[in-house]
Design an enzyme around this catalytic site. Structure first.
Site, PDB file in Angstrom:
ATOM      1  N   LYS A 174       0.827  -1.220   0.000  1.00  0.00           N
ATOM      2  CA  LYS A 174       0.000   0.000   0.000  1.00  0.00           C
ATOM      3  C   LYS A 174       0.855   1.261   0.000  1.00  0.00           C
ATOM      4  O   LYS A 174       2.053   1.229   0.278  1.00  0.00           O
ATOM      5  CB  LYS A 174      -0.926  -0.025   1.214  1.00  0.00           C
ATOM      6  CG  LYS A 174      -2.009  -1.090   1.082  1.00  0.00           C
ATOM      7  CD  LYS A 174      -3.351  -0.603   1.537  1.00  0.00           C
ATOM      8  CE  LYS A 174      -4.406  -1.639   1.177  1.00  0.00           C
ATOM      9  NZ  LYS A 174      -5.245  -1.976   2.301  1.00  0.00           N
ATOM     10  N   ARG A 234      -3.471  -9.960   5.107  1.00  0.00           N
ATOM     11  CA  ARG A 234      -3.930  -9.999   3.706  1.00  0.00           C
ATOM     12  C   ARG A 234      -2.770  -9.521   2.840  1.00  0.00           C
ATOM     13  O   ARG A 234      -2.383  -8.360   2.900  1.00  0.00           O
ATOM     14  CB  ARG A 234      -5.157  -9.103   3.550  1.00  0.00           C
ATOM     15  CG  ARG A 234      -5.778  -9.129   2.161  1.00  0.00           C
ATOM     16  CD  ARG A 234      -7.006  -8.217   2.105  1.00  0.00           C
ATOM     17  NE  ARG A 234      -7.653  -8.291   0.809  1.00  0.00           N
ATOM     18  CZ  ARG A 234      -7.272  -7.586  -0.261  1.00  0.00           C
ATOM     19  NH1 ARG A 234      -6.254  -6.753  -0.186  1.00  0.00           N
ATOM     20  NH2 ARG A 234      -7.909  -7.718  -1.396  1.00  0.00           N
TER      21      ARG A 234
HETATM   22  N1  HH2 Z   1      -7.352  -3.687   0.742  1.00  0.00           N
HETATM   23  C1  HH2 Z   1      -7.707  -3.795  -0.560  1.00  0.00           C
HETATM   24  C2  HH2 Z   1      -8.839  -4.518  -0.937  1.00  0.00           C
HETATM   25  N2  HH2 Z   1      -9.592  -5.137  -0.004  1.00  0.00           N
HETATM   26  N3  HH2 Z   1      -9.999  -5.708   2.232  1.00  0.00           N
HETATM   27  C3  HH2 Z   1      -9.663  -5.625   3.526  1.00  0.00           C
HETATM   28  N4  HH2 Z   1     -10.393  -6.247   4.457  1.00  0.00           N
HETATM   29  N5  HH2 Z   1      -8.575  -4.913   3.940  1.00  0.00           N
HETATM   30  C4  HH2 Z   1      -7.782  -4.248   3.055  1.00  0.00           C
HETATM   31  O1  HH2 Z   1      -6.821  -3.589   3.504  1.00  0.00           O
HETATM   32  C5  HH2 Z   1      -8.104  -4.308   1.679  1.00  0.00           C
HETATM   33  C6  HH2 Z   1      -9.244  -5.059   1.294  1.00  0.00           C
HETATM   34  C7  HH2 Z   1      -6.841  -3.160  -1.597  1.00  0.00           C
HETATM   35  O2  HH2 Z   1      -5.897  -4.094  -2.066  1.00  0.00           O
HETATM   36  P1  HH2 Z   1      -6.013  -4.877  -3.457  1.00  0.00           P
HETATM   37  O3  HH2 Z   1      -7.151  -5.834  -3.437  1.00  0.00           O
HETATM   38  O4  HH2 Z   1      -4.684  -5.453  -3.773  1.00  0.00           O
HETATM   39  O5  HH2 Z   1      -6.256  -3.725  -4.515  1.00  0.00           O
HETATM   40  P2  HH2 Z   1      -7.522  -3.259  -5.355  1.00  0.00           P
HETATM   41  O6  HH2 Z   1      -8.567  -2.789  -4.382  1.00  0.00           O
HETATM   42  O7  HH2 Z   1      -6.975  -2.163  -6.218  1.00  0.00           O
HETATM   43  O8  HH2 Z   1      -8.029  -4.428  -6.146  1.00  0.00           O
END
Ligand code: HH2
Length: 281
Positions: A225, A259
């Site tokens: 992040k 995660r």
């Molecule tokens: N971060 C993202 C997505 N979902 N869910 C939880 N519970 N906590 C988090 O910190 C979180 C989440 C963002 O990460 P990512 O899925 O890699 O990216 P994107 O939202 O761009 O698909």
């Protein structure tokens, strides 16, 4: 012979038995997720990546069909279903609990009917019908705090007392779940790093992990992040070492689920750390 299905309460059981944080491997079936190493256009490629993460030691796979990166546009439920469901169905015999990262009750219902054992909702089941979609099942739920909406959340986040406000929000959402018939043991909370938060807000919440863990098991999502970028000066593609360091730090402060995009590196780091702590394999 078909493999045994993962039971609906698999995440609860894994959380109860854990001595170390569970690793949740991230798989996004989107065109716009912020880290391209976990972003796939085709269901087949996404399922293959998920199998690789399982081989590397993922305890849970988190499948997402909508990016929630700052500035991301919302995705219609039918498009999200089109992205996620074939991957979910392909992974149902893979032997690990499957979580679906969604804000939409229609996606929750379809995912749970197809064998998902966790709903990971960045809006903490606030959409009309979301509590009901989860309540009639045995699945677990992750309730995450987010100020605003992904499209605009990083424009001007403001808090008088970020730890107090996030704690109160999560307590209220736990209360809403209990009132809807979702038992406490099914609930995981998440302060939502980077979701309507300034750098200093993220830092304050990281420091508050031990107190947040008194509410419910805490999921920590710091992997690659912008907070890691701010600390290291590196782009998302080059934040592996920073992310692993943050994962160890969160593990030390009571995170129940990490995660992560990078399961193998995080697992190795945890294995070395816990053996240095004298905890055995
Ligand atoms: N971060 C993202 C997505 N979902 N869910 C939880 N519970 N906590 C988090 O910190 C979180 C989440 C963002 O990460 P990512 O899925 O890699 O990216 P994107 O939202 O761009 O698909």
């Amino acid at each position: 012979m078909a493999p045994d299905p993962v039971p609906a309460n698999a995440v609860i059981a894994a959380l109860a038995q854990r001595r170390w944080p569970l690793l949740m491997g991230i798989v996004n079936v989107t065109p716009d997720s912020f880290h391209d190493g976990s972003r796939f256009a085709s269901p087949g490629d996404a399922a293959e990546h998920a199998r690789r993460l399982i081989d590397e030691g993922a305890d849970i796979i988190d499948l997402g069909g909508e990016s929630t990166r700052p500035g991301a546009q919302p995705v219609a439920a039918d498009e999200e279903l089109r992205r996620v469901m074939p991957v979910l169905e392909a992974l149902c015999g893979a032997g690990v609990p499957l979580s679906v990262d969604t804000r939409q009750p229609a996606v929750m219902r379809a995912a749970l009917a197809a064998g998902a054992t966790m709903i990971n909702d960045v809006s903490a089941l606030r959409a009309p019908g979301a509590l009901e979609a989860v309540a009639g099942t045995d699945a677990s739920v992750c309730l995450m705090h987010m100020q605003g909406e992904p499209r605009t959340m990083q424009e001007a986040p403001r808090y008088a007392d970020v730890v107090g406000e996030v704690t109160a929000f999560l307590e209220a959402r736990i209360g809403a779940c209990l009132a809807a018939g979702i038992s406490r043991q099914r609930i995981v909370v998440d302060p939502g790093f980077g979701f309507g938060k300034r750098f200093e807000d993220n830092l304050a919440l990281a420091g508050a992990l031990p107190s947040l863990a008194k509410l419910a098991p805490v999921l920590v999502g710091l992997s690659r992040k912008s907070m890691i970028g701010a600390m290291t000066g590196r782009a998302a593609a080059d934040r592996l070492a920073g992310s692993v360091s943050a994962a160890l730090w969160a593990a030390r402060r009571g995170a129940a689920i990490l995660r992560v995009h990078d399961v193998a590196a995080t697992r190795d780091a945890l294995a070395v750390w816990r053996q240095l702590e004298g905890e055995g394999r």
